[in-house]
Enzyme design. Sequence first.
Site, PDB file in Angstrom:
ATOM      1  N   GLY A  64       0.809  -1.204   0.000  1.00 24.97           N
ATOM      2  CA  GLY A  64       0.000   0.000   0.000  1.00 24.97           C
ATOM      3  C   GLY A  64       0.844   1.258   0.000  1.00 24.97           C
ATOM      4  N   GLY A  65       0.339   2.281   0.708  1.00 25.98           N
ATOM      5  CA  GLY A  65       1.026   3.564   0.747  1.00 25.98           C
ATOM      6  C   GLY A  65       2.411   3.492   1.341  1.00 25.98           C
ATOM      7  N   GLY A  68      21.365  11.054 -32.069  1.00 29.09           N
ATOM      8  CA  GLY A  68      20.952  11.752 -30.864  1.00 29.09           C
ATOM      9  C   GLY A  68      21.481  11.106 -29.604  1.00 29.09           C
ATOM     10  CB  ALA A  69      22.259   7.607 -28.701  1.00 35.26           C
TER      11      ALA A  69
END
Length: 530
Positions: free
Chosen positions: A185-186, A420-421
Amino acid sequence: MTATQDSALAYGGTTTISGKTAELHAVRERAVRGPSDRATETQHAKGKLTARERIGLLLDEGSFREVEQLRRHRASGFGLEAKKPYTDGVVTGWGTVYGRTVFVYAHDFRIFGGALGEAHAAKIHKIMDMAIAAGAPLVSLNDGAGARIQEGVSALAGYGGIFRRNTRASGVIPQISVMLGPCAGGAAYSPALTDFVFMVRETSQMFITGPDVVKAVTGEEITQNGLGGADVHAGTSGVAHFAYDDEETCIEEVRYLLSMLPSNNRENPPAAACADPVDRRSEALLEVVPADGNRPYDMRQVIEEIVDEGDYLEIHEHWARNIICALARLDGQVVGIVANQPQFLAGVLDIEASEKAARFVQMCDAFNIPIVTLLDVPGFLPGVDQEHRGIIRHGAKLLYAYCNATVPRISLVLRKAYGGAYIVMDSQSIGADLTFAWPTNEIAVMGAEGAANVIFRRQIQEAQDPEAMRAQMVKEYQTELMHPYYAAERGLVDDVIDPAETRHVLIDSLAMLRTKHADLPARKHGNPPT
């Protein structure tokens, strides 16, 4: 003895100081011993240590100083008024790791299953505040069942206070979460907000909704380990940075990691004595990396040859394996290493690799750790799935992290760096302080064959022998635009170096950059891509 009688010890009976001291020792002994021998045996039967045993492994012997050992909850109803154990299920305090101060809290699963209540949370809040004020690392040893249901919204509010402090401490002090039991959970969000997450196979799990809820909602049947075990989070989700087979090894590795990190963002990482010669030549590198750009190799062998004694700590070893992130030392000084791994997916950048490296670069920058980037990257991974899942957005995370980093940054092109890499992997154009390359480097927009097919498409199509023409054009492109000195001639590479001298060059360069000072524009904070 009832809880009321126990609490009244200090006010009744003997009136001497020695008598009061004896009573105090008796109360503390009960707090240290825990709820019962049976509860301890049950913990051990699961292959799990107790909270104090774990703290004993983490901290230097005899250094632990406990805070609020005698704290108890104030809740009533649902049977809680009859059970008010000391510590309220969490042990908090500070000690040392290799002589340096470290704050710690450890859930005690033997008490309320380690569940968090109001008093439990207040103890954690206090030790977190102390760690931030003192400027020292915080380690949480997690083994709890979530919020204490009997205390209702008060328990939930306790988690909110932890999350707020995790965020306030982010980039200020190192925060390490060690998962040694269930976390659902949280409660799982606090580890996710910290810098590093350790898990132990078979005994630790993390998930937002457990197997029962998953089955009820989706019909899928899965075990706790299958849903959120150590290997799942270390290799699939990327939530965990490290996974180990037993608690002892796990906690020893936490100590090792702490030895590589500064106490806070105002300090440099601790230096260590180094017996490995600064000018040691690494002739083996001439054989490790093939000149043929299509042949794979293990980048870890390169790292081992360069760093002190071949020793390094790989972060996220089992997730996004096409990129390596590691902490190591060069001449005793800590550095962060980001390196493409040609052994997996040819070392391309994809969504997960970009996220992994971006997070690591941000961590290094936050804690004053210089970054060395080793490039051998053919580009970003093409494909519909990558584009639809947002490779642009995720790749921008890595770009943002590098551009935003003010620590010393050195990049080294080993073999190929395309498109671009190449730019994203800390090229000189985005702020690398120094850029080096080996004589085998190929820096270009794309590989020679792809480039030739685009640039000379018409000539190839019209040629009597298209394949011969294509081969000729590929060779021409390689000769003109991809030779090892093309980038150096244009100032995009500071020097082309002998691979065997890589260690010496990096150490000398980092020594020069040690006093680097760089400021970012005044702003509240940036708005990085998410």
